[in-house]
Design an enzyme around this catalytic site. Structure first.
Site, mmCIF file in Angstrom:
data_model
loop_
_atom_site.group_PDB
_atom_site.id
_atom_site.type_symbol
_atom_site.label_atom_id
_atom_site.label_comp_id
_atom_site.label_asym_id
_atom_site.label_seq_id
_atom_site.Cartn_x
_atom_site.Cartn_y
_atom_site.Cartn_z
ATOM 1 N N GLU A 56 35.656 43.330 62.413
ATOM 2 C CA GLU A 56 35.435 43.467 63.796
ATOM 3 C C GLU A 56 36.235 42.742 64.858
ATOM 4 O O GLU A 56 36.670 43.230 65.798
ATOM 5 C CB GLU A 56 33.816 43.112 63.775
ATOM 6 N N CYS A 79 28.653 40.008 59.707
ATOM 7 C CA CYS A 79 28.072 38.758 59.498
ATOM 8 C C CYS A 79 27.363 38.029 60.626
ATOM 9 O O CYS A 79 27.769 38.082 61.610
ATOM 10 C CB CYS A 79 29.025 37.757 58.853
ATOM 11 N N ALA A 166 44.203 51.216 17.215
ATOM 12 C CA ALA A 166 45.323 50.371 16.633
ATOM 13 C C ALA A 166 45.488 50.879 15.104
ATOM 14 O O ALA A 166 44.435 51.203 14.506
ATOM 15 C CB ALA A 166 44.787 48.762 16.784
ATOM 16 N N ARG A 211 52.557 45.232 37.167
ATOM 17 C CA ARG A 211 54.027 45.287 37.561
ATOM 18 C C ARG A 211 54.323 46.406 38.502
ATOM 19 O O ARG A 211 55.100 47.314 38.135
ATOM 20 C CB ARG A 211 55.062 45.055 36.641
ATOM 21 N N GLY A 282 40.444 44.552 22.076
ATOM 22 C CA GLY A 282 40.276 45.191 20.920
ATOM 23 C C GLY A 282 38.967 45.487 20.486
ATOM 24 O O GLY A 282 37.757 45.557 21.439
#
Length: 347
Positions: A56, A79, A166, A211, A282
């Site tokens: 704002e 706020c 896996a 990345r 996992g």
């Protein structure tokens, strides 16, 4: 309450620009603001950086705080308290804003509604609820942290068509295509922290960074290491381009009966200002998180490959009856490269 087409367009713009602060607002919510005068947009801005001016005030700066008779659209209740910056409500009142349209109230129960009341007491008309669902989705992590003390948890799983994540040896690189892996980097960049288990670190030695954009900070890397197995500082998880937090027996505040309490671990991350957490783990840690009721969303990448019967499952959870099955509500399905990406939540 009826809103005009212009109201909706202005709030949609505020929501759009608020996303620019995703990587820099830290523990704060993403907030956008648009100011209109005589039916024309005269200013638009967003909360740019943690500890700096809010959306704002940034927007008001563009018109030198001369907002008499203007209508202001903001994605979150202004706020009303003095924090790292002065209260936005005072700036709006002093600038002479005539009307404020708020997408949603502040989710912090300690302050919710106070900003709206101050504006109304000053004679400013306030309308609430325009594109509220979109605003809640935008800051779902902040909202959950305000309401529960814990971040919003998304688990990312890559699996084969027959449900393997896996090989029996622990080998898991790579099940999905390069396009899916790039999409995962985007997913990481939308979270402030990434959590994994010590088994994943030992088996795969991942770097776990986003990345994509060198100018944006990488998420905090969090390792759940109940067995104190992570001791080699040469592992990629300790690279200098991101911070790493290891949760082990040294963290007495999150231990219960001698083991790491996952809920207490999330509370610790919430206290650190983490709004959104990506779980890349996992089947064991995924199962433990699911059993504890700590997963909010599932992102599942399914590759068109078959790994056979000697594989680890998507989630390790000891169900024995069909009646115990865990049902998901699929929100979105799309193709990423050769793979299928599924977004789902618990029913």
């Amino acid at each position: 309450m009826a809103f005009s087409r212009q109201d909706t367009e202005c709030m949609a713009l505020a929501l759009k620009i608020s996303k620019k602060g995703r990587a820099t607002v830290g523990a704060n919510p993403m907030v956008g603001c648009v100011i209109a005068l005589n039916g024309k947009i005269v200013a638009q801005d967003y909360h740019r950086q943690y500890g700096k001016a809010h959306a704002e005030v940034n927007a008001l700066d563009q018109i030198k705080h001369q907002a008499k008779s203007a209508k202001l659209y903001v994605t979150l209740e202004p706020c009303s308290h003095q924090g790292k910056t002065p209260p936005c409500t005072k700036a709006l009142i002093d600038a002479g804003v005539k009307k404020v349209v708020v997408a949603m109230p502040d989710p912090n129960p300690m302050v919710s509604g106070r900003g709206i009341k101050l504006l109304k007491d000053a004679g400013i008309k306030v309308d609430i609820g325009l594109l509220q669902n979109e605003a809640r989705e935008l800051n779902r992590g902040f909202i959950k942290r305000m309401e529960t003390g814990m971040p919003f948890v998304t688990t990312k799983i890559a699996m084969s068509l027959d449900g393997g994540t896996a090989m029996g040896s622990g080998e898991s690189q790579w099940i999905t295509s390069e396009a899916a892996r790039l999409d995962v980097h985007k997913l990481r960049s939308n979270n402030q922290a990434i959590m994994t288990g010590s088994g994943t670190i030992i088996n795969d030695n991942p770097k776990m960074t986003a990345r994509l954009n060198e100018s944006e900070p990488n998420p905090l890397r969090v390792i759940v290491d109940s067995g104190n197995m992570i001791t080699d500082q040469k592992l990629k998880i300790f690279s200098s381009d991101a911070s790493t937090l290891v949760l082990n027996d040294d963290n007495s505040s999150i231990l219960a009966n001698g083991k790491i309490d996952l809920k207490l671990a999330l509370v610790k991350l919430g206290e650190m200002g983490i709004n959104n957490l990506l779980l890349e783990a996992g089947s064991g840690l995924n199962g433990a998180m699911l059993e504890a009721g700590l997963i909010d969303e599932f992102i599942i990448y399914t590759a068109p490959v078959i790994l056979g019967s000697n594989t680890k499952p998507m989630i390790e959870i000891p169900l024995t009856k069909m009646s115990e099955k865990i049902q998901l509500n699929i929100l979105d399905i799309r193709k990423i490269g050769e793979d299928i990406k599924i977004k789902a939540v618990l029913k």
